[in-house]
Every structure is written in C-alpha cells, then in structure tokens.
Design an enzyme around this catalytic site. Structure first.
Site, PDB file in Angstrom:
ATOM      1  N   ILE A 151      -9.675   4.694-130.911  1.00 30.39           N
ATOM      2  CA  ILE A 151     -11.072   4.251-130.961  1.00 30.39           C
ATOM      3  C   ILE A 151     -11.590   4.276-132.393  1.00 30.39           C
ATOM      4  O   ILE A 151     -12.247   3.333-132.863  1.00 30.39           O
ATOM      5  CB  ILE A 151     -11.949   5.136-130.047  1.00 30.39           C
ATOM      6  CG1 ILE A 151     -11.464   5.045-128.606  1.00 30.39           C
ATOM      7  CG2 ILE A 151     -13.412   4.710-130.137  1.00 30.39           C
ATOM      8  CD1 ILE A 151     -12.083   6.072-127.677  1.00 30.39           C
ATOM      9  N   ARG A 231     -17.581  13.088-126.589  1.00 31.05           N
ATOM     10  CA  ARG A 231     -17.993  14.085-125.605  1.00 31.05           C
ATOM     11  C   ARG A 231     -19.240  14.785-126.128  1.00 31.05           C
ATOM     12  O   ARG A 231     -19.361  15.071-127.321  1.00 31.05           O
ATOM     13  CB  ARG A 231     -16.881  15.123-125.357  1.00 31.05           C
ATOM     14  CG  ARG A 231     -15.726  14.607-124.505  1.00 31.05           C
ATOM     15  CD  ARG A 231     -16.155  14.336-123.081  1.00 31.05           C
ATOM     16  NE  ARG A 231     -15.051  13.929-122.222  1.00 31.05           N
ATOM     17  CZ  ARG A 231     -14.686  12.682-121.990  1.00 31.05           C
ATOM     18  NH1 ARG A 231     -15.321  11.690-122.608  1.00 31.05           N
ATOM     19  NH2 ARG A 231     -13.693  12.397-121.160  1.00 31.05           N
ATOM     20  N   GLU A 260     -23.491  17.171-119.456  1.00 30.29           N
ATOM     21  CA  GLU A 260     -24.046  16.025-118.738  1.00 30.29           C
ATOM     22  C   GLU A 260     -23.819  16.114-117.231  1.00 30.29           C
ATOM     23  O   GLU A 260     -24.659  15.649-116.457  1.00 30.29           O
ATOM     24  CB  GLU A 260     -23.517  14.709-119.288  1.00 30.29           C
ATOM     25  CG  GLU A 260     -22.033  14.479-119.183  1.00 30.29           C
ATOM     26  CD  GLU A 260     -21.627  13.180-119.866  1.00 30.29           C
ATOM     27  OE1 GLU A 260     -21.028  12.335-119.181  1.00 30.29           O
ATOM     28  OE2 GLU A 260     -21.900  12.998-121.063  1.00 30.29           O
ATOM     29  N   HIS A 302     -23.129   7.570-120.476  1.00 29.53           N
ATOM     30  CA  HIS A 302     -21.660   7.602-120.496  1.00 29.53           C
ATOM     31  C   HIS A 302     -21.105   6.260-120.007  1.00 29.53           C
ATOM     32  O   HIS A 302     -20.229   6.194-119.139  1.00 29.53           O
ATOM     33  CB  HIS A 302     -21.137   8.748-119.615  1.00 29.53           C
ATOM     34  CG  HIS A 302     -19.798   9.249-120.060  1.00 29.53           C
ATOM     35  ND1 HIS A 302     -19.460  10.584-120.080  1.00 29.53           N
ATOM     36  CD2 HIS A 302     -18.695   8.595-120.509  1.00 29.53           C
ATOM     37  CE1 HIS A 302     -18.217  10.733-120.505  1.00 29.53           C
ATOM     38  NE2 HIS A 302     -17.725   9.532-120.775  1.00 29.53           N
TER      39      HIS A 302
END
Length: 344
Positions: A151, A231, A260, A302
């Site tokens: 990523i 995260r 979360e 998310h």
C-alpha cells in the site's frame, strides 16, 4: 468438510458454492464472537471478516477446528498464538488490491486540502460562490510515508505523480524501489519533523502501537496533515486530539479509529438505551465522538477496501485458500509467517 462463512453477503454465496459444492457449507450474516461460538463448534473450517473476534475464549469452543480463512489482510482479530499452539491453519488475503487503500488515502487527503465537503454543502444550500473555500496545493509539499509495503508503495507513486516530495520510513527499507522512484528513507523522528503530510501504512504490531503519541507530538511540523488508513491503534487518540487543539495538526484524515469495534458496540448499546457498565467505555466513546464532529477531521468507517472489484477478489482468494488447504498445499499458509508479514 464442514465449512462456515460468517459476515457473508448474499452475492458472495454464488462464488463460494461454485467452488465448494462438494462440501457442507453454512452461511450467516452474523460475526463469530464469544457469545455465539458454541453453536458453531462442530465446524472444521471457518471464514470470517474483521468483525469476528477469534480470541482464545472463542476458538477454544470449537471441537475440531482445522483452518481459519480470514477475508482480510489484517489479522489483529485472531489469536495467532493460540492457533499456532493448537495447529489451526490461518490463511489471509495479503493483496486484494493494495492500490484501493492508497486511492482512499489520497481521496481523504484531497477532501481535506480542497475543502470538498464544505463546497458541496455550500452549493446544496444554493450558495454558489467560493468564499471561505480557499484550499492548499499538494505540489512540492513533502509527504512522509510510514511503511512501504504494497500500500505504501502505491501511495508513493500517487504522490510522485502529483509532484510531491517523498520521504519514507520502514523497518525494512526497499532501496531499489527508493532509487527507482527517487525518494529517501529517513528515520521516523526526522520524518515527523520534515513532513507536511504523514500517511500511515504499517500493520498493527507491538512496535507500531501508538507510533504517533503524546511523547513525539512535539516533533511534528506545525500544520501537518495526518492520514491513517491502516489501524486506529497506530495513533494515540488523545495525542491526536491534543495536536488538533494546539494547531500542530491541521487536518486528520482517518479511515480507522482506536477501539473501533468497541465503539460500534457502544453505539448499539446507547441506541438501545442501556447503561454502559464501565467508565472507560464512556471515555472511548467521547474521544471518538470528538473526532467525528471536529471540523478539521474527516473520518470514514473503515471503508478504504470497499470497492466492488476488491471485495469480489477477497472472496475469490479466500475460497482459493480453502481449496489449497483441502489439497494439502501450505505455500500460502499465514500462521507460520507472521514475521515475514511484519516486514511488509
């Protein structure tokens, strides 16, 4: 084999049934959690998403569990040590399209610096002028990429295409990639101090927990923009709020928040009119609610992975992982290569 798919959407069944038609397959929309694990104890393979909490107390209820196929790249919802000790194979989806997450990170950044939500809201009110909407250019700004795995690499190429200066930090630098795309690896403290924008792309590990915290907050360049699509626990929430209040952080662009799962549970509890039993739960709720309502914070739920193409790839790869396991192929087995994943 008795196989159970949790958190499954209706369209996904077609893909699963085509490949696993010779097996007994069960589907449910609910997550696998300690409260319902006992009724699924006879299944030998389970496929889950990130809302299924596979800690020891959940996994211990299964009589003959042989494999977990998580439909995610992350694995912090699974007790890896328990799986190793009990010879439960764990497979993940390491790359269903890393560019998808980087695209979302870039979208959040553009949302902030171009005042996109404010502009849309203004025109919806029938006010067609640009007063109060002056934004910022990205060209020639310095972006610090923390984590240059799949990523992070995509985020670097996107940033370069926009004319940004790139610096990066990674515990395992890819010098060949750095040479090709003409950026430098530097230590984390220096990256924090020189970056106009910081984009986080590391897995949640003991070494990355609260990577951005109250102790290193003072190192940040005044006016920095923070992006987190990795995260939530990588950033200490109280440090983020302090940075916003002191003007150190100009914008926070978040697809993840600390705790979360607990926050989602708290929301349901409050909507039901129930009293939260623990004062720390109120604190978690209030800190995150502060972020959700702050004018310089942009939060998505998310959602970075969530494209039609990516979710289809996730299901297809998960089914392939199950088939590989059934055939005895362990080349993509995850549970014994955690250390390798930590590098990327």
């Amino acid at each position: 084999m008795k196989i159970a798919f949790f958190e499954i959407e209706g369209w996904e069944k077609e893909i699963v049934e085509k490949e696993l038609k010779s097996h007994e397959v069960f589907y449910t929309k609910e997550a696998l959690v300690p409260e319902n694990a006992e009724k699924y104890q006879d299944f030998e393979i389970v496929s889950v998403f990130v809302h299924s909490i596979l800690r020891k107390e959940t996994l211990a209820k299964f009589k003959n569990l042989k494999m977990i196929a998580t439909r995610s790249a992350g694995y912090d919802h699974i007790d890896i040590d328990f799986c190793k000790q009990n010879k439960i194979a764990v497979y993940r989806v390491p790359d269903y399209g890393a560019h998808v997450i980087a695209e979302h990170a870039l979208a959040l950044l553009l949302t902030a610096v171009k005042n996109i939500p404010q502009a849309i809201e203004k025109t919806r009110k029938g006010i067609f002028n640009y007063q109060g909407l002056r934004g910022y250019e990205l060209k020639d700004k310095t972006i610090g990429i923390v984590g240059t795995g799949r990523i992070g690499k995509h985020m670097i190429t996107f940033s370069k295409a926009l004319g940004m200066n790139v610096v990066a930090y990674d515990a395992y630098p890819d010098e060949d990639f750095a040479k090709k795309y003409e950026f430098d690896y530097i230590d984390l403290e220096k990256l924090l101090s020189v970056s106009d924008i910081i984009s986080l792309h590391v897995p949640l590990l003991p070494s990355t927990y609260h990577l951005i915290n109250r102790k290193n907050l003072s190192l940040l360049k005044k006016g920095v923009i923070i992006i987190n699509t990795a995260r939530g626990e990588i950033i200490e929430t109280e440090a983020l709020i302090e940075g916003l209040e002191k003007g150190i952080i100009s914008f926070a662009c978040l697809d993840v928040i600390e705790k979360e799962r607990e926050f989602a549970k708290f929301q349901k509890t409050l909507r039901a009119g129930e009293v939260l039993p623990d004062s720390t739960e109120y604190k978690t709720f209030l800190l995150n609610y502060y972020l959700f309502t702050h004018p310089r914070v942009f939060v998505t739920p998310h959602n970075a992975f969530n494209t039609h193409e990516a979710v289809r790839r996730i299901v297809q790869i998960s089914v392939e992982n199950i088939l590989n396991f059934l055939k005895g192929d362990r080349t993509t087995l995850f549970v014994n290569i955690v250390e390798t994943f930590a590098k990327h």
